[in-house]
Motif scaffolding. Sequence first.
Motif, PDB file in Angstrom:
ATOM      1  N   PRO A  84      34.596  55.488 -33.523  1.00  0.00           N
ATOM      2  CA  PRO A  84      34.934  53.952 -33.505  1.00  0.00           C
ATOM      3  C   PRO A  84      35.341  53.211 -34.729  1.00  0.00           C
ATOM      4  CG  PRO A  84      33.316  55.438 -32.561  1.00  0.00           C
ATOM      5  CD  PRO A  84      33.553  56.602 -33.235  1.00  0.00           C
ATOM      6  N   LEU A 282      37.319  49.349 -27.579  1.00  0.00           N
ATOM      7  CA  LEU A 282      36.622  49.980 -27.348  1.00  0.00           C
ATOM      8  C   LEU A 282      36.272  50.266 -26.185  1.00  0.00           C
ATOM      9  CD1 LEU A 282      34.186  48.947 -29.797  1.00  0.00           C
ATOM     10  CD2 LEU A 282      35.176  50.877 -29.996  1.00  0.00           C
ATOM     11  N   PHE A 286      33.579  52.704 -23.715  1.00  0.00           N
ATOM     12  CA  PHE A 286      32.763  52.453 -23.385  1.00  0.00           C
ATOM     13  C   PHE A 286      31.948  52.442 -22.059  1.00  0.00           C
ATOM     14  CE2 PHE A 286      30.329  48.675 -21.041  1.00  0.00           C
ATOM     15  CZ  PHE A 286      28.856  48.546 -22.110  1.00  0.00           C
ATOM     16  N   THR A 409      28.983  50.008 -33.805  1.00  0.00           N
ATOM     17  CA  THR A 409      28.596  51.952 -33.584  1.00  0.00           C
ATOM     18  C   THR A 409      28.796  53.117 -34.266  1.00  0.00           C
ATOM     19  OG1 THR A 409      30.307  50.321 -32.189  1.00  0.00           O
ATOM     20  CG2 THR A 409      30.164  52.880 -32.049  1.00  0.00           C
ATOM     21  N   ARG A 410      28.728  52.501 -35.142  1.00  0.00           N
ATOM     22  CA  ARG A 410      28.763  54.478 -36.223  1.00  0.00           C
ATOM     23  C   ARG A 410      27.260  53.877 -36.846  1.00  0.00           C
ATOM     24  NH1 ARG A 410      32.142  54.442 -41.484  1.00  0.00           N
ATOM     25  NH2 ARG A 410      30.869  57.082 -41.060  1.00  0.00           N
ATOM     26  N   LEU A 414      27.247  53.053 -29.136  1.00  0.00           N
ATOM     27  CA  LEU A 414      28.467  51.929 -28.477  1.00  0.00           C
ATOM     28  C   LEU A 414      27.791  51.162 -27.736  1.00  0.00           C
ATOM     29  CD1 LEU A 414      31.615  51.701 -28.218  1.00  0.00           C
ATOM     30  CD2 LEU A 414      32.035  53.690 -26.312  1.00  0.00           C
ATOM     31  N   ALA A 417      26.153  48.394 -29.407  1.00  0.00           N
ATOM     32  CA  ALA A 417      26.770  47.777 -30.210  1.00  0.00           C
ATOM     33  C   ALA A 417      27.595  46.559 -29.516  1.00  0.00           C
ATOM     34  CB  ALA A 417      27.986  48.315 -30.980  1.00  0.00           C
ATOM     35  N   VAL A 418      28.171  47.166 -28.533  1.00  0.00           N
ATOM     36  CA  VAL A 418      29.064  46.737 -27.714  1.00  0.00           C
ATOM     37  C   VAL A 418      28.140  45.016 -26.994  1.00  0.00           C
ATOM     38  CG1 VAL A 418      30.474  46.293 -25.542  1.00  0.00           C
ATOM     39  CG2 VAL A 418      30.771  48.312 -27.456  1.00  0.00           C
TER      40      VAL A 418
END
Length: 441
Positions: A84, A282, A286, A409-410, A414, A417-418
């Motif tokens: 990502p 993303l 997502f 994200t890592r 995901l 993070a979003v």
Amino acid sequence: MADLSPAGAGLSTAQYAGRRLSEALLPLELAPRGQLQLAAISRWNALRGIRVGLVAAGLLLMLIGANLVTPLYPALQQRLGLTPLDTTILFTVYVFALVPVLAAVGHWSDHLGRRAMILPAVALSAVGDVVFASAGSFWQLAAGRAVQGMAVGLSTGAAGAALGDLLPDRPTLAAKLTLACSAGGVALGPLVGAAMASGANPLPGLFLAHAVALLALCVPLALVHPRMPGSVRPPASPPRITTPAHLRPQRLRLPRSGRREFLLASGAGFVSYAVFGVYLALAPAFSSTLLHTDSRMAGAAVAALLLGSSAAAQLLVPPTSDRVVVAAGLTGLAVGLGLLTVAAATGTPALLFVGSVVAGVSQGIAFRSLFTTAVAALDPARRGSELSTLWVIVYLGSSAPIIAVGALTRTYGLLTAVTGFALLAATASLALAAAVLRRRD
């Protein structure tokens, strides 16, 4: 099309002793008719509607091409082993290439002519397509994105100015067309990419087809007569002299007048484009996680829904100077982002779509109103450089924040993070709404 081809041999450089004049770069709309000697290639005396269509098509096609890859990122992650973070870097490479070009040469079309910028930009966008079509690694994808960014940077100011030149009696229509092509291309790109992509490696067929369309557009752009027929065109003025000094990069500056309006528009644009960038980079991954589907069209629809809603609002809702309405728009953007976080927390797909529409419509109303007010408050003598500064700030919203989300994200995944980004962007939107409502001292 306004001042879109070389002048050929016209005025004698001897008339300008000690000053450098490039006859091939002299804008023809500014040259007296009796001194025009048209190049043989420019013989098609097209009507105004065709010229408007050519400029609009060029801008629309380039922005569609810059966003064709959006629904393909999940497939590219699997095929090329991208993370990502790699995906967000690919998106921001486009911005990092666009911003310096926009800042350095955004004023060139005023001196070289509109076609002198639009035609090379369309051709360069086709080159970017070819690079993308043959890409088999992260670095090749990054090179293609960089070329696409440079092409859009070359054309953004020139296309808007050309539409203004062609529609001097209808400035509102010119502004709406510029907006429709810009926002519409970004919204349509993911949908077109998802609809046309096929096979395990969809890049060659998709991007080569788009390159052919761009190169086909270059033909009428090169052939069109530089001077629009009829009486509806900018009045002829004395020819201007283009020297190297005119082409030096502009110095970006904050405005002396209307600074508060400028900062509000810049702030709203920065937050808005950060949200747009995260969606484009993303949203496919997502949405596939939230919707439990590998459908490319589903991811493209989610990305296009926010951008399309924003474009529709900016086209259909007139700008307003009412502070309450603008603040409500910024609050609505925060509400839409809040719905996105609830959708991620509860696994409710309907909230994802509703939140995208609410955020898009609210952003469109707020940003267009703030932008219109800021432009009106700028000093006309410095409007070009000050607007370039505003757009540089706005486009930077599509860079650093997106890389940060990719890095998070890592570590956290995901959805987390979003969600964190959406909450931060919603908080910034509410702060801007409060600043809009605050009375001037």
